[in-house]
Design a protein around this motif. Structure first.
Motif, mmCIF file in Angstrom:
data_model
loop_
_atom_site.group_PDB
_atom_site.id
_atom_site.type_symbol
_atom_site.label_atom_id
_atom_site.label_comp_id
_atom_site.label_asym_id
_atom_site.label_seq_id
_atom_site.Cartn_x
_atom_site.Cartn_y
_atom_site.Cartn_z
ATOM 1 N N VAL A 151 -10.190 5.432 -6.752
ATOM 2 C CA VAL A 151 -10.940 4.284 -7.264
ATOM 3 C C VAL A 151 -10.001 3.249 -7.883
ATOM 4 O O VAL A 151 -10.204 2.050 -7.714
ATOM 5 C CB VAL A 151 -11.987 4.746 -8.315
ATOM 6 N N PHE A 152 -8.972 3.728 -8.548
ATOM 7 C CA PHE A 152 -8.025 2.819 -9.194
ATOM 8 C C PHE A 152 -7.360 1.914 -8.160
ATOM 9 O O PHE A 152 -7.261 0.705 -8.336
ATOM 10 C CB PHE A 152 -6.961 3.614 -9.964
ATOM 11 N N GLN A 153 -6.921 2.543 -7.078
ATOM 12 C CA GLN A 153 -6.266 1.761 -6.035
ATOM 13 C C GLN A 153 -7.199 0.672 -5.496
ATOM 14 O O GLN A 153 -6.811 -0.479 -5.320
ATOM 15 C CB GLN A 153 -5.831 2.680 -4.902
ATOM 16 N N GLU A 154 -8.458 1.073 -5.294
ATOM 17 C CA GLU A 154 -9.442 0.120 -4.800
ATOM 18 C C GLU A 154 -9.619 -1.032 -5.782
ATOM 19 O O GLU A 154 -9.726 -2.194 -5.406
ATOM 20 C CB GLU A 154 -10.789 0.835 -4.653
ATOM 21 N N LYS A 185 -17.528 3.592 -14.355
ATOM 22 C CA LYS A 185 -17.444 2.172 -14.691
ATOM 23 C C LYS A 185 -16.692 1.405 -13.595
ATOM 24 O O LYS A 185 -17.123 0.325 -13.174
ATOM 25 C CB LYS A 185 -16.716 2.030 -16.032
ATOM 26 N N LEU A 186 -15.579 1.979 -13.136
ATOM 27 C CA LEU A 186 -14.802 1.328 -12.079
ATOM 28 C C LEU A 186 -15.632 1.208 -10.814
ATOM 29 O O LEU A 186 -15.626 0.185 -10.139
ATOM 30 C CB LEU A 186 -13.525 2.115 -11.801
ATOM 31 N N LYS A 187 -16.366 2.273 -10.521
ATOM 32 C CA LYS A 187 -17.187 2.260 -9.303
ATOM 33 C C LYS A 187 -18.260 1.196 -9.375
ATOM 34 O O LYS A 187 -18.496 0.468 -8.408
ATOM 35 C CB LYS A 187 -17.835 3.629 -9.091
ATOM 36 N N SER A 188 -18.909 1.104 -10.532
ATOM 37 C CA SER A 188 -19.991 0.127 -10.616
ATOM 38 C C SER A 188 -19.411 -1.284 -10.609
ATOM 39 O O SER A 188 -20.014 -2.212 -10.074
ATOM 40 C CB SER A 188 -20.845 0.362 -11.864
ATOM 41 N N HIS A 189 -18.210 -1.437 -11.158
ATOM 42 C CA HIS A 189 -17.541 -2.727 -11.109
ATOM 43 C C HIS A 189 -17.258 -3.133 -9.662
ATOM 44 O O HIS A 189 -17.496 -4.265 -9.247
ATOM 45 C CB HIS A 189 -16.232 -2.658 -11.900
ATOM 46 N N LEU A 190 -16.762 -2.169 -8.883
ATOM 47 C CA LEU A 190 -16.473 -2.431 -7.478
ATOM 48 C C LEU A 190 -17.758 -2.707 -6.711
ATOM 49 O O LEU A 190 -17.790 -3.544 -5.820
ATOM 50 C CB LEU A 190 -15.724 -1.248 -6.862
ATOM 51 N N GLY A 191 -18.812 -1.974 -7.084
ATOM 52 C CA GLY A 191 -20.104 -2.165 -6.429
ATOM 53 C C GLY A 191 -20.631 -3.577 -6.643
ATOM 54 O O GLY A 191 -21.111 -4.215 -5.709
ATOM 55 N N ASP A 192 -20.478 -4.074 -7.875
ATOM 56 C CA ASP A 192 -20.949 -5.422 -8.189
ATOM 57 C C ASP A 192 -20.236 -6.452 -7.332
ATOM 58 O O ASP A 192 -20.809 -7.439 -6.916
ATOM 59 C CB ASP A 192 -20.669 -5.762 -9.668
#
Lengths: 214, 285
Positions: free
Chosen positions: A105-108, A204-211
């Motif tokens: 997730v970090f890399q993404e 949190k990172l995932k939902s940030h990327l999702g947004d």
């Protein structure tokens, strides 16, 4: 008054958003002529040149440029090590699964963050100044971004020789502000507000990327 | 407990201000010693309150400062904006001068004086930067840091934004010690400092519209990101951006390790994995 200081950081940081949007003039001066720093300088120099070629290439569309950007990132940056540094002390607390998931997730997140400015290249120049040794494994390459409008921005690249003997960039320091450290403090704050759980950060990172993708 | 500790820090700062004005030229400042300026783990005992004011400031920014800055930026030609910038910078040269003297940076102080007189008299009261001398911003917070006063807890002030306790005290000190503000007060122009602060603020905000938006959009904890950027930037300005002193983070894994190691914090800072620790340990033994 406060805002000025903030502004200067902010400005510098935003320029980092297109760290690869730089062209490198052929001349580079080396303070240390030793082999280590020379190859570290070469790494940054090559990355800069390739990035400029990529960004100024009008025959590629944005998707192709992004793919190329990914390739450069994977080639010249040690994303695993950066990810681990950014997680800091929480790395120890994380389970093996959490670590792997986090690194993915970090890399993404990093790609997503720094890719957005692709296509906003406006003739900045990267001038490599010198390299200096930090320790047996690490070099700091000093450079500056010469902008068409406005003062030059100081940009340092922290380059490290990994166990396989390859040089990789592990941090970018813009006007003395370390990007890795900034992410590290931000992530630590998110983890502590989630009861010290690394899974909270991952969510949190995932939902940030999702947004972003929606 | 927290507020008590905080009060004592504030008090300490106030005492320092009082002493500073008393001692004046007699004090021998130690100069910028990078060893005095260590980047420590963030100290934020007032975080809930700080976050509250951070949100308040964000609201004020969205409602007032940002729109005004937008208009300012888009409506005025570049030359006029440069002149506004030059004008406010020039007004600050006297206080930069005083701080540079207090920090023992006489070269810097000379630059401030040269820039001020040249631009005031030849640059139409500072509207044009004739002198073309690159002067750093020097505030009392930096002066305190050079004197070895620790930064104290992180503090978000209403409207004024991110600060450390030391910087907050310095801000008050700068306001009262500023020669331009003193001159204005003495000539019954009390509104001058306020207008100056507003002007400087709008000018700076207008230059940071996109960057700040970008940081906000990309961060998962905007408060923590700004806190980190602020503190790192402070450390850099205290050292006057010395290239050789690029402040690398000296926090590292071993602070939290089960088996602490020493003397190699930089090399361990980016450790590759667990076995590399043992290898390095052996080599240092």
């Amino acid at each position: 008054m406060k805002m000025i200081r903030l502004a200067s950081v902010a400005l510098a940081t935003s320029l980092f958003v297109s760290p690869l949007a730089l062209s490198v003039p052929g001349v580079a001066s080396y303070a240390h002529a030793d082999e280590q720093s020379e190859s570290a300088t070469k790494l940054v120099d090559r990355l800069g040149k390739e990035a400029v070629k990529l960004l100024s290439d009008d025959s590629l569309d944005v998707a192709e440029k992004r793919k190329e950007f990914d390739r450069l990132l994977a080639r010249d940056f040690d994303m695993r090590l950066i990810g681990r540094f950014v997680l800091g002390k929480n790395w120890r607390a994380a389970s093996k699964e959490e670590r792997e998931e986090y690194l993915t997730v970090f890399q993404e997140y990093i790609v997503n963050t720094y890719q957005k400015r692709i296509g906003e290249y406006s003739g900045e120049n990267l001038n490599i100044l010198k390299a200096k040794e930090l320790n047996a494994k690490e070099q700091l390459v000093n450079s500056e971004i010469i902008r068409p409008n406005g003062p030059a921005i100081k940009l340092d690249w922290r380059v490290r020789r990994n166990k396989a003997g390859e040089l990789k960039i592990v941090d970018i320091i813009v006007e003395n502000v370390s990007m890795a450290l900034t992410h590290r403090e931000e992530f630590a704050s998110v983890i502590s507000s989630n009861g010290g759980k690394v899974s909270g950060l991952i969510d949190k990172l995932k939902s940030h990327l999702g947004d972003k993708s929606s | 407990m927290i507020s008590k500790k905080f009060k004592s820090t504030l008090l300490g700062g106030c005492i320092a201000v009082a002493f500073a004005s008393l001692l004046g030229g007699c004090a021998t400042p130690p100069g910028e010693d990078p060893k005095n300026v260590v980047y420590n783990e963030v100290q934020d005992p007032l975080e809930p309150l700080n976050r509250y004011f951070f949100d308040v400031n964000q609201a004020i920014d969205a409602l007032a400062l940002k729109p005004v800055s937008h208009i300012y930026r888009d409506a005025l030609p570049e030359g006029v904006k440069d002149s506004v910038s030059n004008f406010f910078t020039n007004l600050s040269q006297p206080i930069y001068f005083l701080n540079n003297v207090a920090q023992g940076d006489l070269d810097g102080a000379g630059d401030n004086m040269g820039a001020f007189f040249t631009n005031t008299f030849l640059g139409f009261g500072g509207l044009f930067d004739i002198a073309q001398i690159d002067t750093d911003k020097e505030d009392m917070g930096q002066t305190f840091a050079v004197w070895g006063i620790p930064e104290g807890p992180y503090l978000v002030l209403p409207i004024l934004g991110p600060n450390s306790s030391r910087e907050a005290v310095g801000l008050v000190g700068d306001h009262f010690a500023d020669p331009v503000n003193i001159a204005a007060r003495n000539s019954d122009m009390e509104y001058v400092p306020l207008i100056r602060a507003l002007g400087t603020g709008i000018d700076a905000r207008a230059r940071a519209i996109e960057p700040l938006d970008e940081i906000e959009k990309n961060s998962i904890d905007f408060y923590a990101a700004i806190r980190s950027l602020y503190r790192q930037n402070r450390k850099s300005v205290i050292l006057d951006g010395e290239a050789e002193l690029t402040p690398l983070p000296d926090i590292s894994f071993e602070l939290d390790d089960d088996q602490p190691t020493k003397a190699d914090s930089i090399s361990l800072l980016m450790e590759e994995d667990d076995d590399s620790i043992s290898v390095q340990k052996k080599s240092t033994n």
